[in-house]
Design a protein around this motif. Structure first.
Motif: not given
Ligand code: ZN
Length: 192
Positions: A118, A136, A190
């Protein structure tokens, strides 16, 4: 508009810190042409991204774009074309994953690199407008790879275990399936 020659590891320009671009420079025909050529060069080479110093221009500009089923990185979810000027990147937490990477400037070699999952990215687009985004997963890794180039860093510098280095053919033969499983888990978590 045309593809330019991509320089390869050993060329000193890949080891220089690229400099910031002024707004006046960004508006110039020369820099706008450079951005068009970065996009064309990246697409012609099927890369996930390209930094300006990879075509010999030491300015803090990079392009990132992953299309559906990129032949070099078929496991990467698409990323729309993003031109970043004077980008600043920062991890949002400490979590990293080992990502198998290659580079257009490092022919026929791949290796495992720890990347933050991230990151926050601040940059100007090609019109000079400010953006602040969170990226991400595998996309976060792609941005870290391209922005490293602007500081003269190659993925090889970040390979923790040199025994993970493989040619592309041997990656396909011996390592692809295990990595694709790990990559799929990241994408599942993600969405990128
Ligand atoms: Zn690269």
């Amino acid at each position: 508009m045309s593809a330019r020659e991509i320089v390869e590891i050993g060329h000193p320009v890949l080891r220089e810190r690229s400099r910031e671009v002024t707004l006046e420079e960004l508006r110039s025909r020369e820099v706008q042409d450079l951005i068009d050529d970065l996009i064309d060069t990246k697409r012609a080479a099927n890369g996930a991204g390209l930094a300006a110093n990879q075509v010999g221009a030491t300015l803090r500009i990079a392009v990132v774009e992953v299309t559906e089923r990129n032949p070099r990185y078929p496991y990467k979810p698409p990323i729309p074309l993003t031109v970043v000027v004077n980008p600043v990147i920062e991890p949002l937490d400490d979590e990293v994953a080992y990502i198998n990477e290659g580079c257009l400037s490092v022919p026929n070699l791949r290796g495992e690199v720890p990347r933050y999952l991230a990151v926050g990215v601040r940059y100007l687009d090609r019109e000079g407008r400010e953006h602040e985004e969170v990226r991400h997963g595998l996309a976060a890794g792609t941005f870290q790879h391209e922005l490293d180039h602007l500081d003269g860093t190659l993925f090889l510098d970040r390979v923790v275990d040199p025994r993970t280095l493989t040619t592309w053919t041997e990656f396909e033969r011996f390592h692809r399936d295990a990595f694709l499983e790990r990559a799929a888990r990241i994408v599942e978590r993600f969405g990128s």
